[in-house]
Design a protein around this motif. Structure first.
Motif, PDB file in Angstrom:
ATOM      1  N   SER A 271      -7.458   5.418   4.534  1.00  0.00           N
ATOM      2  CA  SER A 271      -8.319   4.753   3.553  1.00  0.00           C
ATOM      3  C   SER A 271      -7.754   3.394   3.171  1.00  0.00           C
ATOM      4  N   ILE A 272      -8.637   2.467   2.813  1.00  0.00           N
ATOM      5  CA  ILE A 272      -8.195   1.169   2.317  1.00  0.00           C
ATOM      6  C   ILE A 272      -7.339   1.404   1.078  1.00  0.00           C
ATOM      7  N   ALA A 273      -6.212   0.714   1.000  1.00  0.00           N
ATOM      8  CA  ALA A 273      -5.261   0.910  -0.094  1.00  0.00           C
ATOM      9  C   ALA A 273      -5.027  -0.408  -0.825  1.00  0.00           C
ATOM     10  N   GLY A 274      -6.024  -0.872  -1.546  1.00  0.00           N
ATOM     11  CA  GLY A 274      -5.893  -2.166  -2.188  1.00  0.00           C
ATOM     12  C   GLY A 274      -6.059  -3.257  -1.149  1.00  0.00           C
ATOM     13  N   SER A 275      -5.555  -4.431  -1.464  1.00  0.00           N
ATOM     14  CA  SER A 275      -5.674  -5.535  -0.521  1.00  0.00           C
ATOM     15  C   SER A 275      -4.366  -6.308  -0.458  1.00  0.00           C
ATOM     16  N   THR A 276      -4.287  -7.194   0.506  1.00  0.00           N
ATOM     17  CA  THR A 276      -3.165  -8.132   0.600  1.00  0.00           C
ATOM     18  C   THR A 276      -3.665  -9.540   0.276  1.00  0.00           C
ATOM     19  N   LEU A 277      -4.849  -9.627  -0.269  1.00  0.00           N
ATOM     20  CA  LEU A 277      -5.508 -10.887  -0.579  1.00  0.00           C
ATOM     21  C   LEU A 277      -4.778 -11.640  -1.685  1.00  0.00           C
ATOM     22  N   THR A 278      -4.686 -12.950  -1.527  1.00  0.00           N
ATOM     23  CA  THR A 278      -4.234 -13.834  -2.596  1.00  0.00           C
ATOM     24  C   THR A 278      -5.434 -14.691  -3.003  1.00  0.00           C
ATOM     25  N   LEU A 279      -5.419 -15.204  -4.231  1.00  0.00           N
ATOM     26  CA  LEU A 279      -6.597 -15.915  -4.732  1.00  0.00           C
ATOM     27  C   LEU A 279      -6.875 -17.217  -3.990  1.00  0.00           C
ATOM     28  N   ASP A 280      -5.837 -17.843  -3.431  1.00  0.00           N
ATOM     29  CA  ASP A 280      -6.111 -19.056  -2.650  1.00  0.00           C
ATOM     30  C   ASP A 280      -6.923 -18.722  -1.409  1.00  0.00           C
ATOM     31  N   VAL A 281      -6.659 -17.572  -0.809  1.00  0.00           N
ATOM     32  CA  VAL A 281      -7.428 -17.142   0.368  1.00  0.00           C
ATOM     33  C   VAL A 281      -8.844 -16.743  -0.057  1.00  0.00           C
ATOM     34  N   ALA A 282      -8.981 -16.093  -1.213  1.00  0.00           N
ATOM     35  CA  ALA A 282     -10.311 -15.754  -1.721  1.00  0.00           C
ATOM     36  C   ALA A 282     -11.121 -17.025  -1.968  1.00  0.00           C
ATOM     37  N   PHE A 283     -10.472 -18.047  -2.501  1.00  0.00           N
ATOM     38  CA  PHE A 283     -11.132 -19.333  -2.721  1.00  0.00           C
ATOM     39  C   PHE A 283     -11.623 -19.908  -1.396  1.00  0.00           C
ATOM     40  N   LYS A 284     -10.719 -19.974  -0.431  1.00  0.00           N
ATOM     41  CA  LYS A 284     -11.057 -20.555   0.869  1.00  0.00           C
ATOM     42  C   LYS A 284     -12.193 -19.791   1.541  1.00  0.00           C
ATOM     43  N   ARG A 285     -12.139 -18.454   1.540  1.00  0.00           N
ATOM     44  CA  ARG A 285     -13.200 -17.642   2.152  1.00  0.00           C
ATOM     45  C   ARG A 285     -14.537 -17.881   1.451  1.00  0.00           C
ATOM     46  N   SER A 286     -14.523 -17.960   0.126  1.00  0.00           N
ATOM     47  CA  SER A 286     -15.763 -18.131  -0.628  1.00  0.00           C
ATOM     48  C   SER A 286     -16.478 -19.412  -0.250  1.00  0.00           C
ATOM     49  N   VAL A 287     -15.707 -20.466  -0.025  1.00  0.00           N
ATOM     50  CA  VAL A 287     -16.299 -21.756   0.313  1.00  0.00           C
ATOM     51  C   VAL A 287     -16.626 -21.843   1.802  1.00  0.00           C
ATOM     52  N   THR A 288     -15.686 -21.442   2.663  1.00  0.00           N
ATOM     53  CA  THR A 288     -15.869 -21.669   4.102  1.00  0.00           C
ATOM     54  C   THR A 288     -16.664 -20.571   4.799  1.00  0.00           C
ATOM     55  N   VAL A 289     -16.532 -19.336   4.362  1.00  0.00           N
ATOM     56  CA  VAL A 289     -17.243 -18.228   5.010  1.00  0.00           C
ATOM     57  C   VAL A 289     -18.568 -17.946   4.306  1.00  0.00           C
ATOM     58  N   ASN A 290     -18.531 -17.890   2.982  1.00  0.00           N
ATOM     59  CA  ASN A 290     -19.722 -17.503   2.228  1.00  0.00           C
ATOM     60  C   ASN A 290     -20.595 -18.683   1.821  1.00  0.00           C
ATOM     61  N   GLY A 291     -20.082 -19.896   1.944  1.00  0.00           N
ATOM     62  CA  GLY A 291     -20.885 -21.072   1.625  1.00  0.00           C
ATOM     63  C   GLY A 291     -21.120 -21.295   0.150  1.00  0.00           C
ATOM     64  N   LEU A 292     -20.264 -20.730  -0.702  1.00  0.00           N
ATOM     65  CA  LEU A 292     -20.399 -20.992  -2.135  1.00  0.00           C
ATOM     66  C   LEU A 292     -19.982 -22.428  -2.411  1.00  0.00           C
ATOM     67  N   THR A 293     -20.518 -22.999  -3.454  1.00  0.00           N
ATOM     68  CA  THR A 293     -20.105 -24.345  -3.839  1.00  0.00           C
ATOM     69  C   THR A 293     -18.732 -24.264  -4.501  1.00  0.00           C
ATOM     70  N   LEU A 294     -18.074 -25.410  -4.598  1.00  0.00           N
ATOM     71  CA  LEU A 294     -16.789 -25.451  -5.295  1.00  0.00           C
ATOM     72  C   LEU A 294     -16.961 -25.024  -6.746  1.00  0.00           C
ATOM     73  N   ASP A 295     -18.026 -25.479  -7.388  1.00  0.00           N
ATOM     74  CA  ASP A 295     -18.276 -25.116  -8.788  1.00  0.00           C
ATOM     75  C   ASP A 295     -18.459 -23.608  -8.961  1.00  0.00           C
ATOM     76  N   GLN A 296     -19.250 -22.981  -8.080  1.00  0.00           N
ATOM     77  CA  GLN A 296     -19.460 -21.528  -8.159  1.00  0.00           C
ATOM     78  C   GLN A 296     -18.136 -20.784  -7.976  1.00  0.00           C
ATOM     79  N   THR A 297     -17.361 -21.217  -7.005  1.00  0.00           N
ATOM     80  CA  THR A 297     -16.106 -20.541  -6.698  1.00  0.00           C
ATOM     81  C   THR A 297     -15.116 -20.678  -7.841  1.00  0.00           C
ATOM     82  N   VAL A 298     -14.962 -21.885  -8.374  1.00  0.00           N
ATOM     83  CA  VAL A 298     -14.030 -22.107  -9.480  1.00  0.00           C
ATOM     84  C   VAL A 298     -14.470 -21.309 -10.710  1.00  0.00           C
TER      85      VAL A 298
END
Length: 164
Positions: A77-104
């Motif tokens: 089973s998934i056991a939490g994540s190894t994600l850091t917020l800088d990577v979440a920021f980058k994914r939100s903008v580059t993969v999901n196409g969120l704007t910088l304002d939405q992501t921040v």
């Protein structure tokens, strides 16, 4: 129940944008229905966050991290994540196409508001703690971090900025 919660103004949705926990369309649904003021991007990170592949403890459980994905040794089973917020920021903008304002807003303003901390964090304003993260304007990779007015990473790249 998920759609009902997204439509309920009293609910803030916490999303782990690591490419493992959620399909990108879930973020599209959440932002389209609830908007960034009701979406908080989180990590659910365990002790292996930012570390390499290997075995890690999670309380009494053993977790195997492979290719950045943390799974229980027993059962898988998934056991939490190894994600850091800088990577979440980058994914939100580059993969999901969120704007910088939405992501921040989802990474900073919304969590600060939920925790009742908007008087000290969540935005860059006079009188608030000088906590900030600098990312490259093209790649969105982490460049520097300031905590309470002092550079803790990469501050040497900004010689004209004086820390408090």
């Amino acid at each position: 129940p998920i759609v009902a919660l997204l439509e309920d103004e009293r609910v803030t949705v916490e999303l782990i944008n690591d490419g493992v926990h959620l399909h990108p369309s879930v973020l599209d649904l959440a932002y389209g229905t609830a908007g960034p003021a009701r979406v908080a991007l989180i990590t659910d990170a365990m002790g292996a966050a930012g570390m390499g592949d290997g075995l890690y403890p999670l309380g009494p459980l053993q977790v195997r991290v492979e290719n950045g994905v943390a799974r229980l040794v027993e059962g898988g089973s998934i056991a939490g994540s190894t994600l850091t917020l800088d990577v979440a920021f980058k994914r939100s903008v580059t993969v999901n196409g969120l704007t910088l304002d939405q992501t921040v807003e989802s990474l900073c303003t919304t969590p600060a508001r939920l925790l009742g901390l908007t008087d000290s964090v969540g935005s860059l304003e006079t009188g608030k703690l000088a906590d900030l993260v600098v990312v490259d304007s093209t790649s969105y990779d982490l460049v520097a971090v300031m905590r309470r007015g002092r550079w803790v990473l990469g501050g040497d790249r900004f010689p004209t900025v004086k820390s408090a």
